[in-house]
Design an enzyme around this catalytic site. Structure first.
Site, mmCIF file in Angstrom:
data_model
loop_
_atom_site.group_PDB
_atom_site.id
_atom_site.type_symbol
_atom_site.label_atom_id
_atom_site.label_comp_id
_atom_site.label_asym_id
_atom_site.label_seq_id
_atom_site.Cartn_x
_atom_site.Cartn_y
_atom_site.Cartn_z
ATOM 1 N N THR A 16 0.945 -1.248 -0.076
ATOM 2 C CA THR A 16 0.064 0.008 0.026
ATOM 3 C C THR A 16 0.745 1.264 0.099
ATOM 4 O O THR A 16 0.493 2.320 -0.589
ATOM 5 C CB THR A 16 -0.920 0.157 1.181
ATOM 6 O OG1 THR A 16 -0.268 0.217 2.382
ATOM 7 C CG2 THR A 16 -1.972 -1.230 1.305
ATOM 8 N N LEU A 97 18.639 -5.159 6.106
ATOM 9 C CA LEU A 97 19.846 -5.014 5.214
ATOM 10 C C LEU A 97 21.208 -4.817 5.998
ATOM 11 O O LEU A 97 21.154 -4.221 6.862
ATOM 12 C CB LEU A 97 19.407 -3.992 4.163
ATOM 13 C CG LEU A 97 18.287 -4.031 3.265
ATOM 14 C CD1 LEU A 97 17.988 -2.886 2.338
ATOM 15 C CD2 LEU A 97 18.623 -5.369 2.455
ATOM 16 N N HIS A 113 8.421 3.552 8.851
ATOM 17 C CA HIS A 113 8.146 2.884 9.971
ATOM 18 C C HIS A 113 7.047 3.270 10.549
ATOM 19 O O HIS A 113 6.863 4.549 10.878
ATOM 20 C CB HIS A 113 9.329 3.021 10.737
ATOM 21 C CG HIS A 113 9.244 1.789 12.141
ATOM 22 N ND1 HIS A 113 9.536 0.509 11.697
ATOM 23 C CD2 HIS A 113 8.656 2.259 13.409
ATOM 24 C CE1 HIS A 113 9.148 0.213 13.028
ATOM 25 N NE2 HIS A 113 8.968 0.855 14.112
#
Ligand code: GAR
Length: 211
Positions: A16, A97, A113
């Site tokens: 989204t 990562l 976030h």
């Protein structure tokens, strides 16, 4: 302003936030850049369908194909460099990562976030879990953060934040939806646009937004 920036959006799920970026791009709200690639860590992510529908090239760098996060990160970095990407956007990307990509794209990786960092953030705090933890803690304000990605998980310099009220009777799902609608889908396109216009200047932990 420099030439138009090539943006890669990294996804793992529903997408989204990717959709918010596509919609912003289609309505001319991302000045100075365009989405050149969508890369998923999961081959069956619905986000890939959203990208294909928008005519954006899609790629899969599946976590499952690599022995660890570092090996996957290196493959991802190589793909991004091959695609000549200037800005990497983590939009619901669920693999942590490692430093190889951060060194290759210094202050050029953004993450959204679903909390007001430094609350409810860091390793193990992602997706619906963030909202479960926020409700269990009893906070009255939730929200979202867009920040630069550093080697410290969710700890890079903050670009934009927006608070969202917690309401009586909220479930994690209801709160997640409100945070997305009122904060994430608004902030992420704004931050991407600011980056693409060279309007973000980073000084240590502080991000200055240039008029
Ligand atoms: C979003 O709420 C995003 O902020 C969160 O996962 C959801 C992905 O939704 N990301 C994290 O928790 C990363 N730490 P989407 O796939 O519909 O954009």
């Amino acid at each position: 302003m420099s030439t138009s920036k090539r943006i890669a959006v990294l996804v793992s799920g529903g997408g989204t936030n990717l959709q918010a970026l596509i919609d912003a791009q289609n309505s001319g709200q991302i000045a100075g850049g365009s989405i050149a690639a969508v890369i998923s860590s999961k081959p069956d992510a619905y986000a890939l369908e959203r990208a294909a529908r928008a005519g954006i090239p899609t790629y899969v760098v599946a976590r499952i194909d690599y022995p660890d996060n570092q090996a996957m990160t290196v493959a991802l970095r190589d793909k991004l460099q091959e695609l000549d990407i200037h800005l990497v956007v983590l939009a619901g990307f669920m693999t942590i990562l490692t430093e190889e990509i951060i060194h290759a794209f210094p202050n050029a990786i953004l993450n959204v976030h679903p909390a007001l960092i430094p609350s409810f953030s860091g390793e193990g705090c992602y997706g619906l879990r963030v909202h479960q933890q926020a409700l269990a803690y009893g906070v009255k304000l939730a929200g979202a953060t867009v920040h630069f990605v550093s080697t410290d998980c969710d700890g890079g310099p903050i670009i934009l934040q927006k608070s969202v009220a917690v309401e009586e009777g909220d479930t994690p799902e209801l709160l997640q939806r409100r945070v997305m609608e009122q904060a994430e889908w608004v902030l992420l396109p704004q931050a991407v646009s600011l980056f693409c216009q060279d309007r973000l200047r980073v000084e240590g932990r502080i991000v200055h937004i240039i008029d």
